[in-house]
Motif scaffolding. Structure first.
Motif, mmCIF file in Angstrom:
data_model
loop_
_atom_site.group_PDB
_atom_site.id
_atom_site.type_symbol
_atom_site.label_atom_id
_atom_site.label_comp_id
_atom_site.label_asym_id
_atom_site.label_seq_id
_atom_site.Cartn_x
_atom_site.Cartn_y
_atom_site.Cartn_z
ATOM 1 N N GLY B 437 24.115 30.083 50.172
ATOM 2 C CA GLY B 437 24.344 30.989 51.286
ATOM 3 C C GLY B 437 23.265 30.888 52.344
ATOM 4 N N ALA B 438 22.072 30.556 51.915
ATOM 5 C CA ALA B 438 20.958 30.439 52.854
ATOM 6 C C ALA B 438 20.861 29.038 53.447
ATOM 7 C CB ALA B 438 19.663 30.790 52.134
ATOM 8 N N GLY B 439 21.771 28.178 53.062
ATOM 9 C CA GLY B 439 21.756 26.823 53.615
ATOM 10 C C GLY B 439 20.918 25.850 52.820
ATOM 11 N N GLY B 444 21.585 19.131 52.847
ATOM 12 C CA GLY B 444 20.942 19.753 53.997
ATOM 13 C C GLY B 444 19.440 19.553 53.992
ATOM 14 N N LEU B 445 18.836 19.703 52.832
ATOM 15 C CA LEU B 445 17.380 19.561 52.763
ATOM 16 C C LEU B 445 16.959 18.099 52.853
ATOM 17 C CD1 LEU B 445 16.588 22.320 50.133
ATOM 18 C CD2 LEU B 445 16.019 22.317 52.560
ATOM 19 N N ARG B 446 17.812 17.204 52.369
ATOM 20 C CA ARG B 446 17.484 15.777 52.543
ATOM 21 C C ARG B 446 17.490 15.423 54.030
ATOM 22 N NH1 ARG B 446 21.700 14.065 48.063
ATOM 23 N NH2 ARG B 446 20.466 14.535 46.205
ATOM 24 N N ASP B 447 18.498 15.926 54.717
ATOM 25 C CA ASP B 447 18.540 15.670 56.166
ATOM 26 C C ASP B 447 17.312 16.257 56.841
ATOM 27 O OD1 ASP B 447 20.894 14.381 55.871
ATOM 28 O OD2 ASP B 447 22.161 16.026 56.564
ATOM 29 N N LEU B 448 16.975 17.447 56.417
ATOM 30 C CA LEU B 448 15.844 18.140 57.035
ATOM 31 C C LEU B 448 14.551 17.353 56.818
ATOM 32 C CD1 LEU B 448 15.448 20.718 58.577
ATOM 33 C CD2 LEU B 448 14.994 21.900 56.440
ATOM 34 N N ALA B 449 14.433 16.747 55.636
ATOM 35 C CA ALA B 449 13.223 15.978 55.346
ATOM 36 C C ALA B 449 13.084 14.773 56.264
ATOM 37 C CB ALA B 449 13.233 15.517 53.886
ATOM 38 N N GLU B 450 14.207 14.293 56.749
ATOM 39 C CA GLU B 450 14.166 13.120 57.617
ATOM 40 C C GLU B 450 13.930 13.499 59.073
ATOM 41 O OE1 GLU B 450 14.081 10.163 56.356
ATOM 42 O OE2 GLU B 450 14.282 11.134 54.416
ATOM 43 N N LEU B 451 14.117 14.757 59.399
ATOM 44 C CA LEU B 451 13.936 15.168 60.783
ATOM 45 C C LEU B 451 12.462 15.290 61.123
ATOM 46 C CD1 LEU B 451 16.675 17.903 61.144
ATOM 47 C CD2 LEU B 451 16.707 15.593 62.071
ATOM 48 N N ALA B 452 12.191 15.271 62.394
ATOM 49 C CA ALA B 452 10.802 15.385 62.825
ATOM 50 C C ALA B 452 10.266 16.781 62.564
ATOM 51 C CB ALA B 452 10.706 15.051 64.314
ATOM 52 N N ASN B 458 19.690 23.590 59.679
ATOM 53 C CA ASN B 458 20.482 24.802 59.590
ATOM 54 C C ASN B 458 19.961 25.788 58.565
ATOM 55 O OD1 ASN B 458 22.317 23.874 61.533
ATOM 56 N ND2 ASN B 458 23.302 22.593 59.985
ATOM 57 N N VAL B 459 18.751 25.606 58.127
ATOM 58 C CA VAL B 459 18.217 26.528 57.131
ATOM 59 C C VAL B 459 17.505 27.683 57.832
ATOM 60 C CG1 VAL B 459 16.677 26.772 55.173
ATOM 61 C CG2 VAL B 459 17.932 24.643 55.487
ATOM 62 N N ASP B 460 17.943 28.873 57.471
ATOM 63 C CA ASP B 460 17.284 30.072 58.001
ATOM 64 C C ASP B 460 16.170 30.440 57.025
ATOM 65 O OD1 ASP B 460 16.487 32.538 58.867
ATOM 66 O OD2 ASP B 460 18.316 33.565 58.229
ATOM 67 N N TRP B 461 14.988 29.903 57.273
ATOM 68 C CA TRP B 461 13.905 30.074 56.297
ATOM 69 C C TRP B 461 13.472 31.532 56.194
ATOM 70 C CZ3 TRP B 461 13.257 26.685 52.755
ATOM 71 C CH2 TRP B 461 13.522 25.341 53.003
ATOM 72 N N ASN B 462 13.565 32.259 57.316
ATOM 73 C CA ASN B 462 13.233 33.682 57.228
ATOM 74 C C ASN B 462 14.182 34.394 56.276
ATOM 75 O OD1 ASN B 462 10.994 33.945 58.893
ATOM 76 N ND2 ASN B 462 12.256 33.920 60.724
#
Lengths: 515, 751
Positions: B437-439, B444-452, B458-462
């Motif tokens: 639910g939190a993304g 998603g996290l693999r993609d995020l790891a590749e981003l700058a 799309n992860v709402d870390w808060n």
């Protein structure tokens, strides 16, 4: 040919995928295009890693043309720009970078494109104005690609580091320090951080904060010693050399210890010298040696292994250009140690052209300028990058310039045998300032290390003296070297990035090395 | 034998008549409906209609209706019961009898009265409301049909049945239809009386029976009800019901209200000798009692209180304000000094729990967490020494490579065994929809790891932080993501602290084939807890001109100088270990506690000497921007230390570390507030310089309005000689402060 075969297969695959894109429903378009583009990108990357840069550029170009809207297109365009930069085609590099900036303005790659354009300006700079223009371009990158939108962006670190380096070259140390600390402390650690740290160490040293400078260099070693990235490894090695240089030229004299504690004959892998009369060393320890016997020029790698041997009739003094080009001077022309061809220079005398035919020493300057010592008229003449005469810096009278050296900031050091002085000129040759005054028997050669320490060879006394940038004598060597070796007839000296002193000693038929 | 038996010691029909009348009034049809009466359906409706007619001038018309009703309600055969409304039957007989008598049909009236008494022999008419004629006819008929039994039993609480029907006990005659009855009187502890009696019509049969004692009995009540009772090991029944309100309880039982006890349970047939009575109920300690029967009498055991099975868990050193969870549910411990059910009075707060396996968790907002699993037996007295530690809550592994996931889980578990400052809790069974639910998905996290940017995507870390804080309440959360679903080469460990720490996570990559990578990650978690370190007071650096690290500089009056170390010395040994690099010298020194001695071998020129250095004490501040740090851990450690009363931890170091994390997360306002609240020892300008340096950076980063404040702070920092960053042998601070001041207009000039 092997790569060409691979290209064909990959392109067929990609074209099939492209056909699917056209005929298939639109929902899967993005994914399919991305997959095909990724395939091409990985192929190009592999080709590049195998060393075929031209083929790789072609492949990256194919990707950009076929899949311009894929997520790989901007990366490919950046690789193209980088490739052209490496190949020295700055126009093509600039075009690719501009296309990247225009077509993909918000991508991190666009920051790379801007950095490359600024780097081209630095590389082709012909004046301080060019440097200032490049610095402005580098400074603009952090403003456009700020940390709020791009928290992690290596290009921003590089831009800050380069802006700091340029400020240092321009003598604006406070400005340099500001940019460099910003790069070091305000950006996440990345492959450009050691570059910023190295430049910051240079600033600190220049400001007299040598302890902080040394500490910063050590931090490069400690933090990045395990990195596998080539540029980082190079920076770590440079930091180690600079620390060694500091140890030799700063710490040892302070501790009452000799600058060099060991001497010996340089062991040349795959070659030998009989009558060495000229020597030059670059930062990493590559050597150019002129052997008066058979007019031979040897070029070695950092390990002392001979990589190239060339016969140059009348070869006198070698030197390394700022960009690492190996030059050799004869009495009447300049040539390269690694290529056929030469350049001659026509000076002015009484406003009339006069070819220089009794050349004694030469250097290349920061903006591509040539500086040549003419033995006949005891003059120092400055030429432009295209070998056009610019001006005469020293001429006739009491001075007797016998050798010339350049430091890392582009400043020139002229050894004046007659006046027993070393005179320092700014990078553009505009101003002069005596920094060393000493009574030598016969001053013969000069070299400058990366900290700006000055080394002077007294041919008749068979000694080498080392002076701090302030002119203070730090130490000397010769005629008896550590270990009991005695200098015969030293003709030229060189110092590498670690402070290793090399002496071309004609009569002992050897290059002596002091460590 | 007649099947129908009525027993009434007093007229029972009167309230029924009144009640039925009220009911009838309430259910009378409206006037319009009266004009067109519909066919009554139920006996009650039929009766109402019949009684209305009976009370009217057309009383005779009621007779058919009563007859119809009687036919409807009358039992079809012996022992059977036609209706649930026998009173209507009785009343129907009664009113039809009266109607017949009023019409002059005395025989029919007598017959009805006779039928009435056969149904309810104790029936009585209201004599003041009826005619003497009817009363006389009723009396005569009753004399023909009904007889009486007057039975007195000793003891008087015996249970009496007549033809199997319980009747009231003795002292009052019981009306019975004349005939033969089997009478039984029974009472626990006595032999049963059984007899067949002939009850003649119009007469009263009197009997007095003394039951013969044949055993002792024990009467008891249990709390709670529902206990199984065993006599000499054999089950004899289960207590049930609720004790009467007038039950008089004594002893311990008197502490409880009577309604918490069962109704009386009688243990019967106790012969002379010793007997064991046991009461038991699931979840309670069985209660056994031995009864010595020396005479056959009634014993009253009173209220037996079954104690629930309970063990006691003493929570020693439970911090004030901490929350205690038992298997995840909040539980309020009993206060120290109060007695538990076993009579213990622990000197610390305690829990009393039924036997079983429990996960005891203690949490405190800033202090951390304690958790242990215990197996509690009845009457156990377990003591848990509550020592709060910061918690690492492992949320599991995302990614399909089962082998890779196992490597991560096992590796973390093993590595975390070695930690001192953390409690490692696996929460892999946390509701997976929470992460999704939190993304937080593998892709998603693999993609995020590749981003700058770690804050892109799309992860709402808060939101992630809030969710897990609310559900799990850890100090630091750890989620592993495998690089591939089939054959992962590495895992990314995403680590973030609880609020109000920065929600932006650290991402630390661990190669799966490198067995030491997880241990190194765990080392990072421990690092922030070191707030002091040994201080050498020398700048030791590498040089390729020698084989050993070189002393480049000496801090005036520092430990190295006081021991005689000089610039240019080569360090050939630290505690007899020859270091090859300067970093090794620092590592060897760091192994020593501040204030301890270290033996250092030096080469000075050609001489080799040995000196003993008494190391000083330096703060140890975490470097911002260091990729080797796990800033979530730094935050948690600093926050806990800031809230701690442990005087051995320099508070300002902890606060500075926390501020450093806030700066790392670009939370400049919060960092400034934190830094402004830090108090350093008044005799440590170097410490103040460090804080001023951080403050200057944070103020500059907030924006243009605070540039002058930033300039002031950096100017103060730059003015402190020998100030260093991070520790007393750390980076020189003044040059950096001056560098930053360069673009703020330079340092402020002071008089």
């Amino acid at each position: 040919m092997r790569n060409v075969g691979k290209h064909a297969v990959i392109r067929v695959v990609c074209l099939v995928l492209g056909l699917v894109l056209l005929l298939g429903n639109r929902n899967g378009e993005t994914t399919q295009e991305s997959s095909a583009a990724r395939l091409v990108f990985l192929s190009a990357e592999r080709i590049e890693s195998e060393g075929d840069l031209n083929a790789a550029l072609e492949e990256y170009g194919f990707l950009v043309e076929q899949f311009p809207s894929s997520e790989w297109a901007d990366d490919a365009l950046l690789r193209i720009a980088l490739g052209w930069f490496r190949l020295g085609d700055y126009r093509a590099c600039n075009d690719a970078a501009q296309r990247l900036i225009d077509g993909y303005p918000r991508t991190p790659s666009a920051a790379g494109g801007q950095a490359l354009q600024a780097a081209i300006v630095v590389t082709t700079a012909r004046s301080t104005e060019d440097f200032e223009r490049a610095r402005s371009a580098f400074r603009r990158i952090p403003l456009v690609f700020g940390p709020d939108a791009y928290p992690v962006l290596e290009w921003r670190t590089l831009a800050k580091a380069r802006a700091g380096e340029i400020s240092l070259l321009l003598g604006e140390e406070d400005e340099a320090a500001s940019m460099l600390v910003d790069a070091i402390e305000n950006e996440p650690r990345n492959r450009w951080t050691p570059r910023a740290m190295f430049a910051f160490a240079a600033v600190l040293y220049r400001q007299g904060q040598w302890q902080a400078a040394a500490q910063t260099l050590q931090a490069i070693v400690d933090e990045f010693v395990n990195s596998e990235q080539q540029e980082v490894q190079q920076q770590v090695a440079a930091a180690k050399r600079r620390l060694t240089l500091l140890h030799r030229t700063l710490i040892r004299p302070r501790a009452g210890q000799p600058v060099w504690s060991r001497a010996g004959v340089l062991a040349l892998g795959g070659g030998a010298v009989k009558r060495p009369i000229g020597i030059a060393a670059d930062s990493i320890g590559r050597l150019l040696i002129v052997d008066d016997d058979k007019d031979t020029v040897l070029m070695t790698d950092a390990d002392g292994t001979v990589q190239r041997r060339r016969t140059v009739s009348g070869a006198r003094r070698p030197w390394w250009g700022i960009d690492g080009t190996p030059f050799v001077l004869t009495e009447s022309f300049v040539t390269r140690a690694d290529q056929i061809g030469h350049a001659t220079f026509v000076g002015r005398k009484a406003d009339k052209p006069q070819p220089l035919k009794k050349l004694r020493a030469a250097e290349t300057g920061l903006f591509g300028n040539w500086f040549l010592l003419d033995r006949n008229d005891r003059r120092l003449v400055q030429f432009g990058p295209d070998q056009t005469y610019l001006r005469t810096l020293i001429q006739g009278g009491r001075p007797e310039p016998v050798d010339i050296a350049r430091d890392t900031d582009g400043r020139l050091y002229v050894l004046d045998r007659k006046n027993n002085t070393v005179v320092r000129f700014a990078a553009d040759g505009a101003a002069s300032q005596p920094v060393v005054s000493r009574r030598w028997k016969r001053a013969e050669a000069i070299t400058v290390d990366e900290l700006g320490n000055i080394y002077v060879l007294d041919r008749d006394a068979r000694t080498i003296e080392i002076f701090a940038p302030s002119g203070q004598l730090l130490g000397s060597a010769g005629p008896n070297l550590p270990g009991g070796v005695r200098l015969g007839s030293p003709r030229d000296i060189a110092v590498d990035g670690a402070g290793r002193l090399l002496i071309a000693d004609r009569d002992t038929a050897a290059v002596m090395v002091l460590e | 034998m007649r099947g129908a038996t009525g027993a009434a010691s007093r007229p029972a029909w009167r309230p029924i008549v009144v009640g039925a009348s009220l009911w009838l009034i309430a259910t009378l049809p409206a006037a319009d409906a009266m004009q067109t009466p519909s066919e009554p359906q139920s006996p009650a409706e039929l009766y109402a209609q019949a009684e209305q007619l009976f009370s009217s001038a057309a009383q005779s018309d009621s007779i058919p209706l009563f007859s119809r009703l009687i036919a409807l309600l009358q039992p079809s055969g012996a022992g059977s019961r036609a209706s649930d409304e026998p009173d209507l039957l009785v009343l129907s007989f009664y009113h039809r009898a009266r109607a017949h008598l009023n019409l002059g049909d005395e025989d029919a009236a007598r017959s009805d009265l006779q039928s009435l008494l056969l149904v309810q022999p104790g029936f009585e008419i209201e004599r003041h409301l009826v005619s003497p004629k009817l009363a006389a006819l009723f009396d005569a008929t009753r004399s023909d049909v009904v007889g009486y039994l007057l039975l007195t039993i000793s003891p008087d609480d015996a249970h009496i049945t007549v033809d199997g029907v319980t009747t009231r006990s003795s002292f009052e005659p019981v009306a019975l239809v004349a005939g033969t009855y089997e009478v039984v009187a029974a009472r626990a502890g006595f032999a049963r009386f059984r007899d067949t009696l002939e009850i003649p019509a119009g007469n009263t049969v009197q009997r007095h029976v003394v039951l013969e004692r044949d055993s002792a009995v024990v009467m008891l009540y249990t709390r709670p009800s529902g206990a199984k009772v065993l006599l000499d090991g054999q089950p004899i029944g289960t207590t049930e019901g609720i004790a009467s309100a007038d039950l008089l309880l004594r002893g311990a039982a008197a502490r409880y209200p009577s309604w918490e006890f069962s109704s009386r349970f009688v243990v019967d047939d106790l012969l002379l000798g010793s007997h064991e009575i046991e009461v038991q109920i699931d979840g309670y300690r069985p209660l056994r009692t031995r009864v010595q029967v020396d005479s056959l009498v009634d014993f009253n055991a009173g209220g037996l209180i079954l104690e629930p099975l309970r063990g006691t868990i003493v929570l020693k050193s439970l911090p004030e304000g901490a929350t205690v969870l038992v298997n995840g549910s909040p539980e309020v411990p009993r206060p120290a000094g109060s007695a538990d059910t076993s009579g213990n009075a622990p000197d610390a707060p305690y829990l009393e729990l039924a036997p079983g396996q429990y996960r005891i968790t203690v949490t405190q907002t800033a202090g951390g967490m304690y958790e242990d699993s215990v197996r509690l037996l009845d009457r156990d007295l377990l003591t848990l020494d509550i020592s709060l530690r910061l918690s690492v809550l492992f949320l599991g592994v995302l990614g399909g490579d089962e082998h890779g996931a196992r490597t991560v889980v096992d590796g973390l578990r093993e590595a975390m065994l070695a930690v001192d400052h953390w409690i490692y809790l696996e929460r892999v069974d946390t509701d997976p929809s929470l992460a999704e639910g939190a993304g937080l998905t593998a892709a998603g996290l693999r993609d995020l790891a590749e981003l700058a940017s770690p804050v892109a995507g799309n992860v709402d870390w808060n939101g992630v932080q809030s969710e897990y804080d609310a559900k799990l309440g850890g100090s630091v959360y750890l989620l592993a993501v495998l690089s591939d679903d089939l054959l992962a080469s590495h895992a990314d460990l995403w680590v973030w602290p609880a609020a109000p720490g920065p929600s932006t996570p650290d991402r630390i990559r661990v190669p799966l084939e490198d067995s030491g990578s997880l241990a190194r990650f765990v080392d990072r978690l421990e690092r922030p807890f070191t707030s002091t370190r040994a201080w050498l007071g020398a700048l030791v650096l590498d040089s390729e001109a020698g084989s050993y690290p070189i002393v480049f500089d000496i801090t005036p009056n520092g430990p190295a100088e006081q021991a005689g170390v000089r610039i240019g010395d080569a360090i050939v040994a630290v505690d007899s270990v020859p270091p090859e690099r300067a970093a090794e010298v620092r590592e060897l020194i760091d192994r020593h506690a501040p204030g301890s001695d270290v033996t250092v071998g030096l080469r000075r020129g050609t001489a080799t000497i040995s000196v003993q250095i008494t190391l000083g004490t330096s703060p140890s501040v975490i470097a911002p921007g260091d990729p080797a740090q796990a800033y979530a851990a730094v935050w948690a450690a600093g926050n806990a230390a800031g809230a701690s009363t442990d005087a051995t931890v320099p508070r300002w170091v902890a606060e500075l570390n926390v501020a450093g994390v806030l700066m790392q997360a670009r939370m400049w306002d919060a960092a400034v507030r934190r830094l402004r609240s830090v108090r350093v020892p008044s005799d440590s300008p170097r410490a103040q310089a460090m804080i001023d340096y951080y403050l200057g950076i944070a103020l500059e980063s907030i924006g243009p309005r605070y540039l002058e404040n930033a300039r002031e702070a950096l100017s103060r920092a730059a003015a402190v000689q020998n100030a260093r960053l991070l520790h007393w042998d750390g980076p020189y601070l003044a040059p950096r402060a001056l560098a930053r001041l360069g673009r703020l207009g330079g340092p402020l000039q002071r008089d």
